[in-house]
Design a protein around this motif. Sequence first.
Motif, PDB file in Angstrom:
ATOM      1  N   LEU A   1       0.854  -1.184   0.000  1.00 36.62           N
ATOM      2  CA  LEU A   1       0.000   0.000   0.000  1.00 36.62           C
ATOM      3  C   LEU A   1       0.895   1.241   0.000  1.00 36.62           C
ATOM      4  O   LEU A   1       1.802   1.357   0.832  1.00 36.62           O
TER       5      LEU A   1
ATOM      6  N   ARG B   1       0.986   5.491   0.121  1.00 34.61           N
ATOM      7  CA  ARG B   1       0.244   6.724   0.410  1.00 34.61           C
ATOM      8  C   ARG B   1       1.189   7.908   0.189  1.00 34.61           C
ATOM      9  O   ARG B   1       2.254   7.974   0.826  1.00 34.61           O
TER      10      ARG B   1
ATOM     11  N   ALA C   1      -2.439   0.735  -4.294  1.00 37.05           N
ATOM     12  CA  ALA C   1      -1.730  -0.497  -3.950  1.00 37.05           C
ATOM     13  C   ALA C   1      -1.136  -1.101  -5.211  1.00 37.05           C
ATOM     14  O   ALA C   1      -1.703  -0.991  -6.295  1.00 37.05           O
TER      15      ALA C   1
ATOM     16  N   GLY D   1      -6.519   1.519  -3.037  1.00 39.73           N
ATOM     17  CA  GLY D   1      -5.949   1.377  -1.699  1.00 39.73           C
ATOM     18  C   GLY D   1      -6.971   1.393  -0.577  1.00 39.73           C
ATOM     19  O   GLY D   1      -6.673   0.994   0.555  1.00 39.73           O
TER      20      GLY D   1
ATOM     21  N   TYR E   1      -7.613  -1.822   1.437  1.00 37.77           N
ATOM     22  CA  TYR E   1      -6.563  -2.374   2.299  1.00 37.77           C
ATOM     23  C   TYR E   1      -7.040  -2.402   3.750  1.00 37.77           C
ATOM     24  O   TYR E   1      -7.622  -1.429   4.237  1.00 37.77           O
TER      25      TYR E   1
END
Length: 375
Positions: free
Chosen positions: A34, A36, A69, A114, A117
């Motif tokens: 993942l 960010r 992701a 994402g 997740y």
Amino acid sequence: MKFIVSSTALLSHLQAISRVINSKNSMAILDNFLFRLEGNTLTMTASDQETTMTTEIEVLEAEGQGLFAVSAKILLEPLKELPDQPLTFEINDENLEIFLYFQNGKYNFIGVNGDEYPQKSPLSADAKTLQMPAQVLLNGINRTLFATGDDELRPIMNGIYIDIHPEDIIFVASDSHKLVRCKNDSIQSGLTSSFILPKKPATLLKNILPKESGDVSITFDDKNAVFALSNFVLNCRLIEGRYPNYASVIPQNNPNRIIVDRAVFVNVLRRVSVFSDQASNLVKLQLRDNQIKVSAQDIDFSTSAEENVSCNYTGDPMGIGFKSTFLIEILSNISSQEVTIELSDPSRAGLILPVENQPNEDLLMLLMPMMLTDF
């Protein structure tokens, strides 16, 4: 979304957290890292639902922000073969199509949303925190990890028991045949608490702690723990249950005492154990007159061996049997040049102690004997 990052820095961080990912996952999203992006900070996460590892890296020329992701396999395998160079990631926010540009080419693949997740479990309001030098935590894990169990019926034995007292901290592991207790009195937390760290997060910490130099912050409640390092954060689910009273199994009165060179003894055990019964790995130690006679035999194949080792022995003549693989493993996990072996009788556990402990450390290892039939 767009950012530029060093290939070497990205690979080292991803390799460290990739050990969390299982070969087979219950959720397809867990096969992915993942990512960010917030400002110039790229946060990367890997998880197996029970253990989650997060790390951050600074990127160059970041545009936009968001969450996506990427398949761990698609990303890791090519990165391992690339020389050090800047990588440019361009992510289409609409369909998560990713272009990865580098010096001599580009890769193109599709990311995953994402938002799917799994989230980390939050700690309760009454969670406790303690600080510990990275080296102390690493030593505690290194000394005990090998002695953890693999018993599905007794999961509490499959981790490292961390027993926290106001004046010290004790790391314990046992598989019911061997037990290791490593006490460190340099940590005076003022807390009285404990938790059982599972084998997988302990192994992950063992791999990343050698590069740490400062303190590790450990926050834990009844179910989860968070280990905050300088570059990584590890969240893990703890093993729930009551750990057995380890102090009660350590024999107190052991009149028979051996002091022996550890490396010489290990080498003799390795040679002699080749001739032991392959099912039991039994070696017999015959003690008398400042000498250990180490012997083994395999009746089925008509093989046997014996060697003598010089030692300093005080006590009555006696014979005791141990599983050679366990005894070699214990001795190999002690760093002292000489070890002390304390025994009471052939049916009770033997204590194996370093003659010289590391600073602020008190290490004790225990091994249950095997019943001897006459050689």
